[in-house]
Write a protein that holds these residues in place. Structure first.
Motif, PDB file in Angstrom:
ATOM      1  N   THR A 135       0.795  -1.311   0.078  1.00 11.27           N
ATOM      2  CA  THR A 135       0.179   0.053  -0.219  1.00 11.27           C
ATOM      3  C   THR A 135       0.754   1.320   0.058  1.00 11.27           C
ATOM      4  O   THR A 135       1.633   1.207   0.757  1.00 11.27           O
ATOM      5  N   HIS A 136       0.680   2.106  -1.039  1.00 12.76           N
ATOM      6  CA  HIS A 136       1.363   3.570  -0.903  1.00 12.76           C
ATOM      7  C   HIS A 136       0.496   4.525  -0.090  1.00 12.76           C
ATOM      8  O   HIS A 136      -0.819   4.440  -0.371  1.00 12.76           O
ATOM      9  N   ALA A 137       0.954   5.351   0.425  1.00 16.45           N
ATOM     10  CA  ALA A 137       0.328   6.511   1.309  1.00 16.45           C
ATOM     11  C   ALA A 137       0.905   7.942   1.389  1.00 16.45           C
ATOM     12  O   ALA A 137       2.264   7.914   1.138  1.00 16.45           O
ATOM     13  N   THR A 138       0.219   8.806   1.514  1.00 16.67           N
ATOM     14  CA  THR A 138       0.791  10.034   1.818  1.00 16.67           C
ATOM     15  C   THR A 138       1.887  10.199   2.924  1.00 16.67           C
ATOM     16  O   THR A 138       1.818   9.399   3.685  1.00 16.67           O
ATOM     17  N   ARG A 139       3.120  10.699   2.495  1.00 18.80           N
ATOM     18  CA  ARG A 139       4.451  10.932   3.461  1.00 18.80           C
ATOM     19  C   ARG A 139       4.093  12.454   3.960  1.00 18.80           C
ATOM     20  O   ARG A 139       3.924  13.331   3.052  1.00 18.80           O
ATOM     21  N   CYS A 159       2.559  -1.564  -5.715  1.00 16.52           N
ATOM     22  CA  CYS A 159       1.411  -1.258  -4.626  1.00 16.52           C
ATOM     23  C   CYS A 159       0.243  -1.614  -5.526  1.00 16.52           C
ATOM     24  O   CYS A 159       0.005  -0.937  -6.551  1.00 16.52           O
ATOM     25  N   ARG A 160      -0.492  -2.128  -5.076  1.00 17.21           N
ATOM     26  CA  ARG A 160      -1.939  -2.373  -5.460  1.00 17.21           C
ATOM     27  C   ARG A 160      -3.122  -1.618  -4.851  1.00 17.21           C
ATOM     28  O   ARG A 160      -4.301  -1.414  -5.332  1.00 17.21           O
ATOM     29  N   GLN A 161      -2.644  -0.779  -3.856  1.00 21.21           N
ATOM     30  CA  GLN A 161      -3.550   0.081  -2.954  1.00 21.21           C
ATOM     31  C   GLN A 161      -3.054   1.480  -2.694  1.00 21.21           C
ATOM     32  O   GLN A 161      -1.761   1.258  -2.704  1.00 21.21           O
ATOM     33  N   ALA A 162      -3.820   2.258  -2.493  1.00 24.49           N
ATOM     34  CA  ALA A 162      -3.277   3.758  -1.925  1.00 24.49           C
ATOM     35  C   ALA A 162      -4.100   4.452  -1.221  1.00 24.49           C
ATOM     36  O   ALA A 162      -5.239   4.329  -1.435  1.00 24.49           O
TER      37      ALA A 162
END
Length: 461
Positions: A135-139, A159-162
């Protein structure tokens, strides 16, 4: 993730006369990253020259060339050796590149907005979703019209999700970032009057947060806080989409039942659509964090996450630095470090948590920023709220916060000098006290946290 020159040209709709590439280096490149800071440049990158109030990226074209950039995206042609891609506005160009990149990415994306709790909800979502897939997310705080595009440009096939945050300090900003992110799931967390001085009213804030719904895909899911007073507005605007609402003591699809507080930490049964998923012992302090947890659970459910991962993510949640984190203080005190930011609603939520902690109960409060004409009465109302909660001492720093300690009456004390307040705290703070430390980022209340830490607690801020 890199882009080919053809993809960049297509995203920006560039014609041949907008591409100055005398040596052909740009067109020959197999792929290239988009970078907005010359300090992060690597050989083969494309430098995008942004403009701001105190900087102009166009002043760094030669530095970009020296550091290996093969081209620069500019809004004004310059006398420089580097190849140039000429656009009308580089900020908008960054957004178009991000949108093109996001539409080429095959995963599912959730976008989160709200006055309070965005970062906590994002962290909870990431903790849950990453248990089922990368999962990718805001940093950091990359949640504005620059940060969101930069976050989207980092999406890659690993990544399959964010899950991203979308913030704003003016109307229209979230509408723009929503059109770039094209979210599959949208969460509107709350309105707690942050930035009210810039927006003019709570209603205008609610309207700005609703802009995130405009980017929602036709099959997308709107996750909405049923306890918020603006829920009827948001649910009406989202009526063409599936609505997954969450709340406490309301008939929501996602609920926390049988809530029990243990000195501010909550245990509850998580239910979705009437079915009990299991027990949650939330490691994050405060009833408001129960709401954040419900929002994260709803997002994860809408993203297709299994109940076992939702429960594990919530039960294993970790706090976010300077957001309701407990720190061991001098003389066996417990510091509640909530120093990252503040607004009227968030301040009240933190005080509500403080009264659930063992006494004596002290709070050190800095000013709330960006309240405009509402500032004086918002600070005064907060002081009255602290008085009514019977907080033992209400200490403030900085002129806007004086109204808090004044309204708190005999329990209040105000300082204008940091050293004087720190000296007072070190000498007067009673043993075993529970101590809330909170204020807007500009108030710099983390200085007090560091001054009151016990030697054994270290500095993990």
């Amino acid at each position: 993730m890199s882009n080919t020159p053809e993809q960049i040209i297509k995203a920006l709709r560039l014609t041949d006369d907008a591409i100055v590439d005398g040596q052909g280096a740009f067109r020959r490149a197999p792929s290239c990253r988009i970078v907005t800071d010359t300090r992060s440049l690597q050989a083969g990158d494309v430098f995008l020259a942004l403009r701001g109030e105190r900087f102009n990226g166009h002043d760094f074209l030669e530095i970009a060339h020296e550091r290996g950039a093969i081209a620069a995206i500019v809004d004004t042609p310059a006398e420089a050796d580097i190849a140039q891609l000429i656009v009308a506005d580089t900020r908008l160009a960054l957004g178009l590149l991000a949108r093109h990149h996001r539409l080429g990415w095959k995963g599912r994306l959730a976008a989160i907005t709200g006055n309070s709790g965005k970062t906590t909800v994002r962290a909870l979502c990431e903790a849950i979703l990453s248990r089922s897939a990368p999962t990718h997310a805001t940093r950091g705080n990359l949640n504005n019209d620059i940060g969101v595009p930069l976050t989207l440009l980092q999406l890659d096939d690993r990544c399959r999700q964010a899950v991203i945050e979308a913030g704003a300090n003016h109307t229209g900003e979230i509408a723009w970032t929503a059109s770039l992110a094209c979210p599959d799931v949208v969460l509107i967390n709350n309105v707690t009057d942050a930035h009210i001085g810039e927006f003019g009213s709570a209603g205008h804030i609610a309207q700005a947060k609703a802009e995130l719904l405009t980017g929602l895909s036709p099959e997308g899911v709107a996750v909405l806080n049923r306890n918020d007073r603006f829920y009827p507005v948001w649910s009406s605007l989202a009526s063409r989409h599936e609505i997954l609402d969450f709340g406490v003591d309301v008939p929501a699809r996602v609920q926390a039942l049988d809530m029990v507080s243990d000195e501010g930490f909550y245990h509850f049964t998580l239910t979705i659509d009437g079915a009990a998923l299991g027990q949650v012992a939330l490691p994050l302090m405060g009833r408001h964090n129960v709401m954040n947890a419900l929002g994260a659970a709803a997002v994860a459910h809408a993203m297709g996450c299994e109940p076992v991962h939702i429960l594990a993510g919530l039960n294993g949640a970790e706090g976010v630095a300077r957001r309701m984190v407990m720190v061991e203080g001098i003389r066996n005190t417990t510091l509640i470090d909530d120093s990252y930011n503040a607004n009227p609603g968030a301040m009240r939520a933190s005080l509500d948590t403080l009264v659930q902690r063992p006494g004596p109960r002290w709070c050190f409060l800095g000013a709330m920023g960006e309240l405009g004409d509402y500032s004086a009465r918002a600070h005064e109302a907060l002081g009255q709220y602290a008085h009514d909660l019977d907080i033992d001492r209400v200490i403030t720093i900085g002129e806007p916060a004086r109204a808090i300690s004044t309204a708190a009456g005999a329990r209040g004390r105000h300082f204008e000098d940091w050293n004087a307040m720190i000296d007072f705290a070190r000498h007067a703070l009673p043993s075993d006290a529970s101590v809330l430390i909170k204020g807007s980022l500009s108030a710099g209340m983390d200085r007090l946290v560091n001054a009151l830490r016990s030697e054994s607690s270290g500095d993990d801020s």
